[in-house]
Design a protein around this motif. Structure first.
Motif, mmCIF file in Angstrom:
data_model
loop_
_atom_site.group_PDB
_atom_site.id
_atom_site.type_symbol
_atom_site.label_atom_id
_atom_site.label_comp_id
_atom_site.label_asym_id
_atom_site.label_seq_id
_atom_site.Cartn_x
_atom_site.Cartn_y
_atom_site.Cartn_z
ATOM 1 N N PHE A 1 10.698 13.075 -4.512
ATOM 2 C CA PHE A 1 11.529 12.571 -3.417
ATOM 3 C C PHE A 1 10.685 11.981 -2.293
ATOM 4 O O PHE A 1 11.091 11.012 -1.643
ATOM 5 C CB PHE A 1 12.437 13.687 -2.887
ATOM 6 N N VAL A 2 9.509 12.552 -2.040
ATOM 7 C CA VAL A 2 8.607 11.971 -1.044
ATOM 8 C C VAL A 2 8.159 10.587 -1.506
ATOM 9 O O VAL A 2 8.133 9.622 -0.728
ATOM 10 C CB VAL A 2 7.385 12.880 -0.802
ATOM 11 N N GLY A 3 7.808 10.475 -2.798
ATOM 12 C CA GLY A 3 7.425 9.178 -3.342
ATOM 13 C C GLY A 3 8.541 8.164 -3.233
ATOM 14 O O GLY A 3 8.326 7.009 -2.861
ATOM 15 N N PHE A 4 9.758 8.614 -3.527
ATOM 16 C CA PHE A 4 10.930 7.735 -3.432
ATOM 17 C C PHE A 4 11.115 7.217 -2.009
ATOM 18 O O PHE A 4 11.440 6.040 -1.794
ATOM 19 C CB PHE A 4 12.177 8.487 -3.886
ATOM 20 N N LEU B 1 9.253 3.967 -0.909
ATOM 21 C CA LEU B 1 9.472 2.713 -1.631
ATOM 22 C C LEU B 1 10.378 1.729 -0.905
ATOM 23 O O LEU B 1 10.603 0.627 -1.396
ATOM 24 C CB LEU B 1 10.076 3.006 -3.018
ATOM 25 N N SER B 2 10.903 2.130 0.252
ATOM 26 C CA SER B 2 11.906 1.305 0.929
ATOM 27 C C SER B 2 11.388 -0.088 1.289
ATOM 28 O O SER B 2 12.146 -1.062 1.299
ATOM 29 C CB SER B 2 12.409 2.008 2.190
ATOM 30 N N GLY B 3 10.093 -0.196 1.575
ATOM 31 C CA GLY B 3 9.547 -1.494 1.973
ATOM 32 C C GLY B 3 9.396 -2.467 0.817
ATOM 33 O O GLY B 3 9.186 -3.667 1.027
ATOM 34 N N PHE B 4 9.517 -1.976 -0.416
ATOM 35 C CA PHE B 4 9.316 -2.819 -1.591
ATOM 36 C C PHE B 4 10.261 -4.023 -1.609
ATOM 37 O O PHE B 4 9.895 -5.102 -2.054
ATOM 38 C CB PHE B 4 9.524 -1.967 -2.850
ATOM 39 N N THR B 5 11.477 -3.820 -1.103
ATOM 40 C CA THR B 5 12.463 -4.910 -1.106
ATOM 41 C C THR B 5 12.104 -6.025 -0.131
ATOM 42 O O THR B 5 12.697 -7.101 -0.185
ATOM 43 C CB THR B 5 13.856 -4.365 -0.746
ATOM 44 N N ILE C 1 0.818 -1.213 0.000
ATOM 45 C CA ILE C 1 0.000 0.000 0.000
ATOM 46 C C ILE C 1 0.857 1.271 0.000
ATOM 47 O O ILE C 1 0.698 2.129 -0.873
ATOM 48 C CB ILE C 1 -1.000 -0.013 1.172
ATOM 49 N N PRO C 2 1.795 1.444 0.961
ATOM 50 C CA PRO C 2 2.631 2.651 0.894
ATOM 51 C C PRO C 2 3.513 2.696 -0.352
ATOM 52 O O PRO C 2 3.807 3.777 -0.870
ATOM 53 C CB PRO C 2 3.474 2.580 2.175
ATOM 54 N N THR C 3 3.941 1.531 -0.849
ATOM 55 C CA THR C 3 4.755 1.496 -2.060
ATOM 56 C C THR C 3 3.947 1.977 -3.261
ATOM 57 O O THR C 3 4.430 2.776 -4.079
ATOM 58 C CB THR C 3 5.275 0.068 -2.323
ATOM 59 N N ALA C 4 2.693 1.510 -3.388
ATOM 60 C CA ALA C 4 1.833 1.947 -4.486
ATOM 61 C C ALA C 4 1.560 3.445 -4.407
ATOM 62 O O ALA C 4 1.586 4.149 -5.425
ATOM 63 C CB ALA C 4 0.513 1.168 -4.449
ATOM 64 N N ALA D 1 5.131 9.985 -6.906
ATOM 65 C CA ALA D 1 6.236 10.284 -7.826
ATOM 66 C C ALA D 1 5.699 10.554 -9.236
ATOM 67 O O ALA D 1 6.188 11.448 -9.942
ATOM 68 C CB ALA D 1 7.222 9.122 -7.843
ATOM 69 N N TYR D 2 4.691 9.790 -9.640
ATOM 70 C CA TYR D 2 4.040 10.007 -10.940
ATOM 71 C C TYR D 2 3.484 11.430 -11.024
ATOM 72 O O TYR D 2 3.660 12.138 -12.035
ATOM 73 C CB TYR D 2 2.936 8.962 -11.124
#
Length: 443
Positions: free
Chosen positions: A366-369, A372-376, A146-149, A155-156
């Motif tokens: 940068f906020v969107g970036f 994304l940390s949890g994606f891994t 959810i936070p990754t999406a 970022a989009y």
């Protein structure tokens, strides 16, 4: 008195250290004051929008109320929970709801009414002590997705609003780099990127300041007539108790979906921030739980309820609070300092409103970036656990409809588990919640 109330000695800290930490926390999240008005009103030059009910929503009023509510709720966190946590309008729900209001799909009052319901639900969950059930409700893969999406979605929006990329029916293309605004976005992107690479605290805010200064000689922005002004009460009045329950009752299945989305995003954002701060301050118990977690949860929930009545989107604990903790913040005195600085910004609205879209758009990237940390942490070796998140992220990024993307992600995850013999791994309550998610698409 400060030592006794905040228990500074017990936490091994000092007044000076707490004050510096509070300033640091504020500096890392002050960008929200520049971004929030555009998130709701759009990134165009117009200072206000008129929703489908004829309500005029101005950027200056949104900024003032964001600063006011952020300051008051952060003070509440410091005084009631004695924790070094700062709160403001969460990045994610503001763009989602703002996009719906801008497109004429819903009214501003509809969004505020759903936020009120979400906040009340949060309060009930906290007071009744059913936090564990909510934590167990969604599987780990969806909590990560959810936070990754939302991060990809933000970022989009950043790329779109800066002009770095153009989006049309024919597809995605590079922006026109000969335009001053696009060149300004590239310069700001470079500044923020270098500062972030060197781990400079407040990199986003510093980048916004540098980009805004450069924008003046480039002709993208101009200095306001005054840097300080008193709030316009006539504009603020349009935001207070602006609830449209009639529209909510007209589409109950859709409203239930949105309440679910707003509640879960706020709940897990707060939960993640608390665990991160607890780990840094050694406050977690032997089972990795945050002691007296109900207090910060209650502050967060009250913030969302108060925010809905003042024109603010979801009020949530900011993960940037961990930066203040790294600077030495350990008690509520850190939050008090951050809250006071937010309140001071009530009178600096002209300064924030002069920031051009090309600069705030880069901040979104940068906020969107950062989300994304949890994606891994997704287990890509297990197809059943990662295809739902994949569908969520894919649809959110390429369609720009984050609500539909979250619904599809949850439904896909449940469907795959049911069809492959893992139906028992799905929480029973989640089956019930799938009903309004399906109705969302049908209705």
């Amino acid at each position: 008195m400060k030592n006794d109330f905040f228990k500074l000695k017990d936490h091994g800290t000092t007044v000076r250290r707490e004050v510096l930490a509070g300033i640091t926390t504020f500096m890392t999240m002050a960008y929200v004051l520049a971004v929030q008005p555009s998130a709701i009103c759009g990134f165009g030059p117009d200072p206000y929008i008129t929703d489908i009910n004829g309500i005029v929503i101005s950027k200056s009023a949104l900024l003032v109320m964001c600063a006011l509510v952020s300051g008051i709720i952060t003070l509440f966190m410091g005084l009631y929970a004695n924790l070094p946590l700062a709160l403001s309008t969460a990045m994610g729900s503001n763009f989602i709801l703002g996009g719906l209001v801008n497109s004429g799909t819903v009214s501003f009052g509809w969004a505020m009414a759903l936020l009120l319901c979400s906040g009340i639900l949060f309060i009930l969950v906290t007071v009744l002590g059913v936090r564990k059930m909510v934590v167990d409700l969604l599987p780990k893969n969806l909590k990560i997705a959810i936070p990754t999406a939302v991060g990809f979605f933000i970022a989009y929006l950043g790329f779109k609003n800066t002009g770095l990329a153009t989006f049309s029916d024919s597809g995605l293309a590079l922006g026109d780099f000969t335009q001053p605004a696009v060149l300004l976005a590239l310069i700001t992107l470079a500044v923020m990127g270098v500062l972030t690479a060197y781990k400079v605290r407040g990199a986003i805010l510093i980048g916004i300041i540098v980009g805004t200064i450069i924008s003046i000689p480039m002709g993208v922005s101009t200095l306001p007539a005054a840097l300080v002004s008193l709030p316009d009460m006539s504009e603020i009045g349009n935001l207070v108790l602006c609830y449209d329950f009639k529209s909510v009752l007209a589409d109950i299945p859709g409203a239930l979906v949105w309440i679910f989305i707003l509640f879960t995003s706020d709940f897990f954002a707060t939960f993640g921030a608390l665990i991160a701060v607890g780990a840094q301050t050694n406050m977690l118990d032997e089972n990795g739980n945050f002691p007296q977690i109900e207090k910060p949860f209650l502050v967060d929930a009250v913030g969302t309820v108060v925010g809905s009545g003042t024109g603010c989107t979801t009020i949530s604990t900011f993960i940037e609070s961990t930066i203040g903790v790294e600077a030495g913040g350990r008690t509520g005195l850190t939050a008090i300092v951050s809250g006071v600085l937010f309140l001071v910004c009530i009178f600096l609205s002209p300064l924030f409103l002069m920031i051009p879209t090309a600069v705030t758009g880069v901040a979104l990237i940068f906020v969107g970036f950062s989300m994304l940390s949890g994606f891994t942490k997704l287990d890509f070796s297990d197809f059943k656990s990662c295809f739902g998140p994949f569908a969520m992220i894919l649809f959110g990024t390429f369609t720009g409809d984050i609500a539909a993307a979250i619904c599809l992600g949850v439904l896909t995850d449940v469907l795959i588990k049911v069809l492959t013999g893992d139906a028992k791994k799905v929480h029973p309550v989640l089956y019930v919640l799938c009903i309004p998610l399906v109705l969302y698409f049908i209705v």
